[in-house]
Design a protein around this motif. Structure first.
Motif, PDB file in Angstrom:
ATOM      1  N   GLN A  33       0.903  -1.331   0.066  1.00 26.82           N
ATOM      2  CA  GLN A  33      -0.117  -0.008  -0.033  1.00 26.82           C
ATOM      3  C   GLN A  33       1.073   1.165  -0.117  1.00 26.82           C
ATOM      4  N   VAL A  34       0.758   2.220  -0.896  1.00 26.03           N
ATOM      5  CA  VAL A  34       1.502   3.339  -0.912  1.00 26.03           C
ATOM      6  C   VAL A  34       0.884   4.606  -1.091  1.00 26.03           C
ATOM      7  N   ASP A  35       1.518   5.577  -0.611  1.00 24.81           N
ATOM      8  CA  ASP A  35       0.761   7.076  -0.479  1.00 24.81           C
ATOM      9  C   ASP A  35       0.141   7.498  -1.970  1.00 24.81           C
ATOM     10  N   ALA A  36      -0.871   8.166  -2.089  1.00 22.20           N
ATOM     11  CA  ALA A  36      -1.108   8.539  -3.450  1.00 22.20           C
ATOM     12  C   ALA A  36      -0.919   9.893  -3.774  1.00 22.20           C
ATOM     13  N   GLN A  93      -9.735   4.642  -5.200  1.00 21.28           N
ATOM     14  CA  GLN A  93      -8.549   4.486  -4.269  1.00 21.28           C
ATOM     15  C   GLN A  93      -7.700   5.796  -4.160  1.00 21.28           C
ATOM     16  N   PHE A  94      -7.653   6.768  -5.024  1.00 23.07           N
ATOM     17  CA  PHE A  94      -6.910   8.059  -5.012  1.00 23.07           C
ATOM     18  C   PHE A  94      -7.963   8.799  -3.826  1.00 23.07           C
ATOM     19  N   GLN A  95      -9.228   8.653  -3.811  1.00 20.34           N
ATOM     20  CA  GLN A  95     -10.094   9.455  -2.931  1.00 20.34           C
ATOM     21  C   GLN A  95      -9.760   9.014  -1.467  1.00 20.34           C
ATOM     22  N   SER A  96      -9.440   7.685  -1.396  1.00 15.86           N
ATOM     23  CA  SER A  96      -8.897   7.541   0.193  1.00 15.86           C
ATOM     24  C   SER A  96      -7.470   7.650   0.338  1.00 15.86           C
ATOM     25  N   GLY A 124      -9.197  12.446  -6.511  1.00 14.72           N
ATOM     26  CA  GLY A 124      -9.437  12.296  -4.921  1.00 14.72           C
ATOM     27  C   GLY A 124     -10.548  13.333  -4.285  1.00 14.72           C
ATOM     28  N   LYS A 125     -11.022  13.903  -5.218  1.00 13.47           N
ATOM     29  CA  LYS A 125     -12.230  15.180  -4.907  1.00 13.47           C
ATOM     30  C   LYS A 125     -13.542  14.703  -5.370  1.00 13.47           C
ATOM     31  N   LYS A 126     -14.518  14.894  -4.431  1.00  8.43           N
ATOM     32  CA  LYS A 126     -15.757  14.672  -4.823  1.00  8.43           C
ATOM     33  C   LYS A 126     -16.445  15.630  -5.761  1.00  8.43           C
ATOM     34  N   LYS A 127     -17.117  15.178  -6.557  1.00 10.93           N
ATOM     35  CA  LYS A 127     -17.705  15.974  -7.630  1.00 10.93           C
ATOM     36  C   LYS A 127     -18.634  17.036  -6.998  1.00 10.93           C
ATOM     37  N   THR A 128     -19.503  16.855  -6.088  1.00  8.17           N
ATOM     38  CA  THR A 128     -20.399  17.894  -5.299  1.00  8.17           C
ATOM     39  C   THR A 128     -19.690  19.070  -4.738  1.00  8.17           C
TER      40      THR A 128
END
Length: 110
Positions: free
Chosen positions: A21-24, A84-87, A40-44
């Motif tokens: 597991q690596v940092d994104a 995965q980027f969002q996490s 990694g950002k939500k659309k809303t």
């Protein structure tokens, strides 16, 4: 995760074909620079955040804008990788055999 032995996981030994597991964050920065898209950002949340911030966007030359536009037309990101980027963490597989040098190469898993 290591398919060979749980002892290798316990001792944190890196071998070929180990799942790590690596940092994104470094990948997010590269993707922003290459494609001009923040991951990694939500659309809303983007629209609400834009309204609150009064910052002007970074000025770019016409050539850079044209390059980003051409790349954006071709770019397509798998939804699983976007999650995965969002996490903030990515799963990767080690492709090389890390030895005494402590350097390893690999690829991102879906």
């Amino acid at each position: 995760y290591n398919a060979t032995s749980n002892e290798l996981v316990r001792t944190k030994t890196l071998t070929k074909n180990s799942i790590v597991q690596v940092d994104a964050q470094p990948f997010k920065q590269w993707y922003l620079k290459k494609y001009g898209v923040e991951l990694g950002k939500k659309k809303t949340g983007d629209k609400a955040k834009e309204g609150k911030e009064g910052d002007e966007p970074e000025k770019k030359s016409g050539h850079v804008v044209a390059k980003l536009k051409a790349r954006a037309a071709k770019q397509k990101l798998d939804p699983v990788i976007a999650d995965q980027f969002q996490s903030g963490r990515l799963l990767a597989c080690i492709a090389s055999r890390p030895g005494q040098s402590g350097h390893c190469d690999g690829y991102i898993l879906e």
